[in-house]
Enzyme design. Structure first.
Site, PDB file in Angstrom:
ATOM      1  N   TYR A 109       0.835  -1.199   0.000  1.00  0.00           N
ATOM      2  CA  TYR A 109       0.000   0.000   0.000  1.00  0.00           C
ATOM      3  C   TYR A 109       0.872   1.252   0.000  1.00  0.00           C
ATOM      4  CZ  TYR A 109      -3.482   3.385   1.606  1.00  0.00           C
ATOM      5  OH  TYR A 109      -4.307   4.476   1.722  1.00  0.00           O
ATOM      6  N   LYS A 113       1.181   4.265  -2.916  1.00  0.00           N
ATOM      7  CA  LYS A 113       0.964   5.685  -2.637  1.00  0.00           C
ATOM      8  C   LYS A 113       2.232   6.500  -2.909  1.00  0.00           C
ATOM      9  CE  LYS A 113      -3.332   5.363  -1.396  1.00  0.00           C
ATOM     10  NZ  LYS A 113      -4.410   5.989  -2.183  1.00  0.00           N
ATOM     11  N   SER A 145     -13.863   5.277   7.603  1.00  0.00           N
ATOM     12  CA  SER A 145     -14.322   4.817   6.287  1.00  0.00           C
ATOM     13  C   SER A 145     -14.415   3.299   6.313  1.00  0.00           C
ATOM     14  CB  SER A 145     -13.349   5.269   5.190  1.00  0.00           C
ATOM     15  OG  SER A 145     -12.156   4.508   5.253  1.00  0.00           O
TER      16      SER A 145
END
Length: 238
Positions: A109, A113, A145
């Protein structure tokens, strides 16, 4: 426009698969056919990760890059072609604080990014002949979220069992508001985070040796919690 002033013709919802890059040109054209122009593109698709590198299949890393990075720049390419013709527009990409630092359990991840940060910072330098096209990177910290419910794990077929408590994270509406303020003001890079995570961003930017020391200490505890089944994260987001 206020919501009450919107009519049906002001709204168009299209299903989009970021990994189906062959569909992105048609989707862009559908929007242009309906509205006649694209003023703002907000790249906000992606999945996070929670797994140790030594345990993770390489196809997970391929899927992360395909979705978070290649899917985003594919859609951007088609929209940017239109913005260059108009010589105007804003391309907003929701990166993450993980785009400017590293963290355990999120190697893929973080890599995706970092790739987005490098790509859009470089793209900005290619658009100096178009001063009214803005490249804006938003780097949220922990935000409430569904991102944790949908993280990649060590296998593509495996989902996470427990997403944990999110009450310690920034409320979604505050993140949205700060993002919109950044977009309106053409902020090239915005760190949208509460403390103490914001302070860690500053450490990584201005005192990286201290940041590496701190993250090693925090990371060791985080890995121990992960292995023992404690769900709560340090709180990395979006």
């Amino acid at each position: 426009l206020e919501i009450s002033s919107l009519s049906e013709k002001d709204i168009l919802v299209l299903r989009l698969d970021l990994t189906d890059r062959s569909s992105h040109e048609a989707a862009t054209n559908s929007v242009l056919k309906h509205f006649g122009k694209i003023d703002v593109l907000i790249n906000n698709g992606g999945r996070s990760q929670r797994s140790l590198f030594v345990d993770t299949n390489l196809d997970v890393y391929s899927a992360i890059i395909e979705l978070n990075y290649l899917g985003t720049i594919s859609l951007t390419k088609h929209v940017l072609n239109h913005m260059i013709q108009r010589k105007k527009g804003k391309i907003v990409t929701v990166s993450s604080v993980m785009g400017i630092m590293g963290a355990p359990l999120a190697t893929g991840y973080c890599a995706s990014k970092h790739a987005l940060q490098g790509f859009f910072n470089s793209l900005r330098t290619e658009l100096t002949d178009y001063p009214e096209i803005s490249i804006i990177n938003i780097c949220p910290g922990p935000v409430q979220s569904n991102i944790i419910q949908n993280v990649f794990t060590e296998k593509l077929s495996k989902s996470i069992e427990n997403a944990g408590d999110q009450s310690h994270k920034m409320p979604t509406d505050r993140c949205v508001r700060l993002t919109l303020v950044s977009v309106v003001n053409d902020v090239k890079e915005a760190w949208v985070s509460d403390q103490p995570y914001l302070a860690v961003c500053y450490l990584w930017q201005y005192a990286p040796t201290w940041a590496w020391w701190l993250m090693n200490r925090m990371g060791k505890k985080r890995i121990q919690n992960f292995k023992s089944g404690v769900v709560r994260l340090l709180g990395y987001s979006s």
